[in-house]
Design an enzyme around this catalytic site. Structure first.
Site, mmCIF file in Angstrom:
data_model
loop_
_atom_site.group_PDB
_atom_site.id
_atom_site.type_symbol
_atom_site.label_atom_id
_atom_site.label_comp_id
_atom_site.label_asym_id
_atom_site.label_seq_id
_atom_site.Cartn_x
_atom_site.Cartn_y
_atom_site.Cartn_z
ATOM 1 N N GLY A 23 8.385 -4.812 -19.492
ATOM 2 C CA GLY A 23 7.945 -5.022 -18.106
ATOM 3 C C GLY A 23 7.454 -3.738 -17.470
ATOM 4 N N GLY A 25 6.270 -3.401 -14.253
ATOM 5 C CA GLY A 25 6.165 -3.587 -12.800
ATOM 6 C C GLY A 25 6.590 -2.317 -12.079
ATOM 7 N N GLY A 27 9.484 -1.078 -11.461
ATOM 8 C CA GLY A 27 10.528 -0.337 -12.168
ATOM 9 C C GLY A 27 9.990 0.278 -13.447
ATOM 10 N N VAL A 91 7.893 -10.471 -24.561
ATOM 11 C CA VAL A 91 9.085 -10.335 -25.401
ATOM 12 C C VAL A 91 9.907 -11.611 -25.256
ATOM 13 C CG1 VAL A 91 11.241 -9.060 -25.731
ATOM 14 C CG2 VAL A 91 9.117 -7.830 -25.258
ATOM 15 N N GLU A 182 4.134 -13.717 6.093
ATOM 16 C CA GLU A 182 2.848 -13.031 5.975
ATOM 17 C C GLU A 182 1.735 -14.018 5.653
ATOM 18 O OE1 GLU A 182 4.694 -8.651 4.941
ATOM 19 O OE2 GLU A 182 3.833 -9.760 3.284
ATOM 20 N N ASP A 311 14.413 -5.841 -9.960
ATOM 21 C CA ASP A 311 14.860 -7.159 -9.492
ATOM 22 C C ASP A 311 15.873 -7.820 -10.420
ATOM 23 O OD1 ASP A 311 13.183 -7.048 -7.345
ATOM 24 O OD2 ASP A 311 11.944 -8.773 -7.906
ATOM 25 N N ALA A 328 10.705 -3.652 -3.710
ATOM 26 C CA ALA A 328 10.113 -2.653 -4.590
ATOM 27 C C ALA A 328 10.926 -1.347 -4.688
ATOM 28 C CB ALA A 328 8.686 -2.344 -4.122
ATOM 29 N N GLN A 329 11.500 -0.892 -3.573
ATOM 30 C CA GLN A 329 12.126 0.434 -3.585
ATOM 31 C C GLN A 329 13.284 0.584 -4.577
ATOM 32 O OE1 GLN A 329 11.584 3.525 -2.614
ATOM 33 N NE2 GLN A 329 9.579 2.885 -1.930
HETATM 34 C C1 LIG Z 1 4.540 -12.380 -3.198
HETATM 35 C C2 LIG Z 1 5.498 -11.221 -3.189
HETATM 36 C C3 LIG Z 1 5.566 -10.380 -2.094
HETATM 37 C C4 LIG Z 1 6.439 -9.304 -2.068
HETATM 38 N N1 LIG Z 1 6.443 -8.481 -0.971
HETATM 39 C C5 LIG Z 1 7.210 -7.367 -0.989
HETATM 40 C C6 LIG Z 1 7.156 -6.425 0.067
HETATM 41 O O1 LIG Z 1 6.412 -6.620 1.049
HETATM 42 N N2 LIG Z 1 7.922 -5.314 -0.010
HETATM 43 C C7 LIG Z 1 8.734 -5.069 -1.085
HETATM 44 O O2 LIG Z 1 9.371 -4.023 -1.134
HETATM 45 N N3 LIG Z 1 8.833 -5.940 -2.089
HETATM 46 C C8 LIG Z 1 8.092 -7.080 -2.079
HETATM 47 N N4 LIG Z 1 8.164 -7.967 -3.114
HETATM 48 C C9 LIG Z 1 9.176 -7.759 -4.149
HETATM 49 C C10 LIG Z 1 8.744 -6.707 -5.166
HETATM 50 O O3 LIG Z 1 7.443 -6.993 -5.624
HETATM 51 C C11 LIG Z 1 9.746 -6.723 -6.309
HETATM 52 O O4 LIG Z 1 11.001 -6.404 -5.787
HETATM 53 C C12 LIG Z 1 9.347 -5.714 -7.381
HETATM 54 O O5 LIG Z 1 8.120 -6.103 -7.963
HETATM 55 C C13 LIG Z 1 10.416 -5.613 -8.450
HETATM 56 O O6 LIG Z 1 9.978 -4.738 -9.438
HETATM 57 P P1 LIG Z 1 10.357 -4.998 -10.959
HETATM 58 O O7 LIG Z 1 9.836 -3.829 -11.729
HETATM 59 O O8 LIG Z 1 11.789 -5.330 -11.076
HETATM 60 O O9 LIG Z 1 9.557 -6.325 -11.364
HETATM 61 P P2 LIG Z 1 7.991 -6.645 -11.309
HETATM 62 O O10 LIG Z 1 7.274 -5.677 -10.462
HETATM 63 O O11 LIG Z 1 7.887 -8.075 -10.976
HETATM 64 O O12 LIG Z 1 7.523 -6.417 -12.807
HETATM 65 C C14 LIG Z 1 7.993 -7.202 -13.875
HETATM 66 C C15 LIG Z 1 7.013 -7.063 -15.028
HETATM 67 O O13 LIG Z 1 7.625 -7.615 -16.192
HETATM 68 C C16 LIG Z 1 6.666 -8.363 -16.917
HETATM 69 N N5 LIG Z 1 7.430 -9.330 -17.725
HETATM 70 C C17 LIG Z 1 8.297 -10.266 -17.289
HETATM 71 N N6 LIG Z 1 8.872 -10.920 -18.317
HETATM 72 C C18 LIG Z 1 8.337 -10.373 -19.440
HETATM 73 C C19 LIG Z 1 8.541 -10.595 -20.837
HETATM 74 N N7 LIG Z 1 9.402 -11.517 -21.280
HETATM 75 N N8 LIG Z 1 7.828 -9.879 -21.720
HETATM 76 C C20 LIG Z 1 6.928 -8.952 -21.284
HETATM 77 N N9 LIG Z 1 6.717 -8.670 -19.978
HETATM 78 C C21 LIG Z 1 7.417 -9.372 -19.075
HETATM 79 C C22 LIG Z 1 5.786 -8.968 -15.834
HETATM 80 O O14 LIG Z 1 4.513 -9.315 -16.350
HETATM 81 C C23 LIG Z 1 5.720 -7.840 -14.809
HETATM 82 O O15 LIG Z 1 4.610 -6.995 -15.020
HETATM 83 C C24 LIG Z 1 7.295 -9.066 -3.168
HETATM 84 C C25 LIG Z 1 7.234 -9.895 -4.284
HETATM 85 C C26 LIG Z 1 6.338 -10.967 -4.302
HETATM 86 C C27 LIG Z 1 6.258 -11.860 -5.512
#
Ligand SMILES: Cc1cc2nc3c(=O)[nH]c(=O)nc-3n(C[C@H](O)[C@H](O)[C@H](O)COP(=O)(O)OP(=O)(O)OC[C@H]3O[C@@H](n4cnc5c(N)ncnc54)[C@H](O)[C@@H]3O)c2cc1C
Length: 446
Positions: A23, A25, A27, A91, A182, A311, A328-329
């Site tokens: 992933g 994203g 993180g 994965v 939003e 997350d 996100a933070q």
């Molecule tokens: C519509 C929306 C609006 C949001 N608005 C806000 C906001 O205004 N402010 C804020 O702070 N947060 C916001 N968030 C929340 C924020 O985006 C998340 O908290 C943040 O993205 C978490 O980061 P992460 O790295 O855990 O996961 P993500 O950023 O979601 O990244 C996960 C990654 O893992 C990949 N993945 C998943 N499963 C697999 C697998 N099995 N194999 C390979 N790859 C995989 C995905 O493709 C993705 O790229 C919002 C979220 C959404 C959906």
């Protein structure tokens, strides 16, 4: 045709420790960046080839931004990184005993594994809602919503049946969290500034935007003050808010709420909840409420050298008994912090526990209207919060191209009140929508 058995992950053997990240994203991306210069081989797996800036996803759904303004390809982002390999593949499984991750293309051994898979939409087991509602978690889903909104307006302008027209002009958004608020604000502004010009003969006072929330307030994760403010802003824009109201079912035609009330609508946007994107192989005892239990250095409970960040991670601390908020933070900060700890572990130095720095939260409702909860129990609203929202989002966007594209787009909208991307590029057709399929076929668009 390409066959999976002809593909291989094609990752070179190495004498260095191999760090596998699932992933890219908020993180995962920050972890890769912070590992630059550490003497390890880094392998990133992501099922999509870009990092998405999800806080602006609703603007893609409401024809405010093009999708490429909020996405940055990994290959560009990590251009020039040494001993770094990205593979676009999902994965499917991990095996903590053999230290192997599995994909449809092949398997790979890891020394350190980081799960950063984020979250996915939670339909709470309701298959009917899952089939007919519109989730908003990915760019293809945002494009579905954009097409659906625009198709509804096009069809409403052609139908002679007033009931049918009303159902096309009713939009129900489930969930009054930041995404729901939003999206409702953006749609309401479209109704006010854009649609009457686009469809001169249509009466947009008949277009209803509902926001439905199971809890008793708007913006449940934010302060009461910001929730009330956001509610007032939405109501000023003519959005109908229904609190303490749960969606019970939706068959693609009618939303039924618990208690029996119904609304006929072609569009139910589902922003009512998320759950962790869990991967097979994680022991059941390490999973709680769809998230993976981790210790203060993000190591998964009961496992060694396997970590979870963002997350998907549930780190229970006295200040955060239910884990960090799914925003996100925490993901960004955990990615950076884990890179430092991995570096310490490789040098046999003691690790340091994660300490979250809460920078506050923001939500935008519309032009010159936003709300902000700041550290120290400070709350802002209106124009100042709106400026803060614009600044924070531009500064956190990844890459100069995205920053420039979003900034120019916003300036254009600010002065012209227009939305530039009201395009139905890929029409949305439901699997069982005979009329939709017929129209698509007639127009040679599907
Ligand atoms: C519509 C929306 C609006 C949001 N608005 C806000 C906001 O205004 N402010 C804020 O702070 N947060 C916001 N968030 C929340 C924020 O985006 C998340 O908290 C943040 O993205 C978490 O980061 P992460 O790295 O855990 O996961 P993500 O950023 O979601 O990244 C996960 C990654 O893992 C990949 N993945 C998943 N499963 C697999 C697998 N099995 N194999 C390979 N790859 C995989 C995905 O493709 C993705 O790229 C919002 C979220 C959404 C959906």
């Amino acid at each position: 045709m390409l066959q999976f058995d002809k593909l291989s992950l094609n990752i070179p053997d190495t004498t260095k420790p191999r760090v596998v990240i699932i992933g890219g994203g908020f993180g995962g991306m920050n972890l890769v960046k912070a590992l630059r210069g550490v003497d390890v081989q880094v392998v990133l797996f992501d099922k999509q080839n870009y990092n998405g800036f999800w806080p602006l996803l609703y603007q893609v759904g409401t024809a405010g931004l093009e999708p490429d303004a909020i996405a940055e390809p990994f290959r560009k982002m990590f251009d020039g990184y040494k001993d770094f390999f990205y593979r676009m593949v999902r994965v499917s499984k991990i095996n903590p005993e053999t230290k192997i991750v599995s994909t449809v293309i092949g398997e790979l051994h890891y020394d350190y594994l980081i799960i950063a898979t984020g979250s996915k939409t939670n339909f709470f087991g309701n298959e009917q809602i899952q089939k007919y509602a519109f989730p908003l978690k990915t760019i293809p889903e945002a494009l579905n919503i954009r097409s659906q909104f625009l198709q509804c307006f096009e069809q409403a302008s052609m139908t002679t049946d007033p009931e049918e027209q009303q159902s096309l002009l009713n939009f129900v958004i489930a969930g009054a969290g930041p995404t729901g608020v939003e999206m409702a604000g953006s749609l309401a502004e479209m109704r006010k500034y854009v649609l009457p010009n686009d469809y001169p003969g249509m009466d947009f006072s008949r277009m209803n935007i509902y926001v439905v929330e199971g809890l008793g307030k708007v913006l449940p994760p934010m302060s009461d003050e910001s929730g009330k403010r956001a509610q007032r802003y939405l109501e000023d824009l003519g959005v109908i808010i229904k609190l303490n109201t749960m969606v019970e079912s939706y068959d693609g035609e009618t939303v039924t709420f618990k208690g029996g009330e119904q609304i006929r609508t072609q569009t139910l946007v589902w922003g009512a909840g998320v759950t962790g994107a869990i991967i097979d192989g994680i022991p059941a005892e390490a999973v709680e409420k769809g998230r993976i239990l981790v210790d203060p250095i993000n190591q998964i409970q009961g496992l060694t050298n396997i970590f979870a960040i963002g997350d998907i991670a549930l780190m229970k601390l006295p200040d955060y008994p239910r884990g960090h908020p799914g925003v996100a933070q925490p993901a960004i900060q955990q990615g950076k912090h884990l890179a430092k700890n991995l570096s310490r572990m490789l040098k046999n130095e003691p690790t340091k526990p994660f300490d979250y720095f809460d920078k506050g939260s923001l939500a935008i409702v519309g032009r010159s209207r936003a709300v902000a909860d700041l550290p120290g129990n400070f709350h802002l609203g209106g124009f100042i919060a709106w400026m803060a929202w614009l600044f924070v989002h531009i500064s956190f966007l990844v890459g100069f191209r995205s920053k420039l594209s979003v900034f120019t787009n916003w300036m254009y909208r600010l002065f012209t009140y227009q939305r530039s991307t009201r395009l139905i590029i890929r029409p949305f057709v439901r699997v069982d929508d005979k009329v939709g399929k017929e129209i698509a076929a007639q127009n040679e668009i599907a």
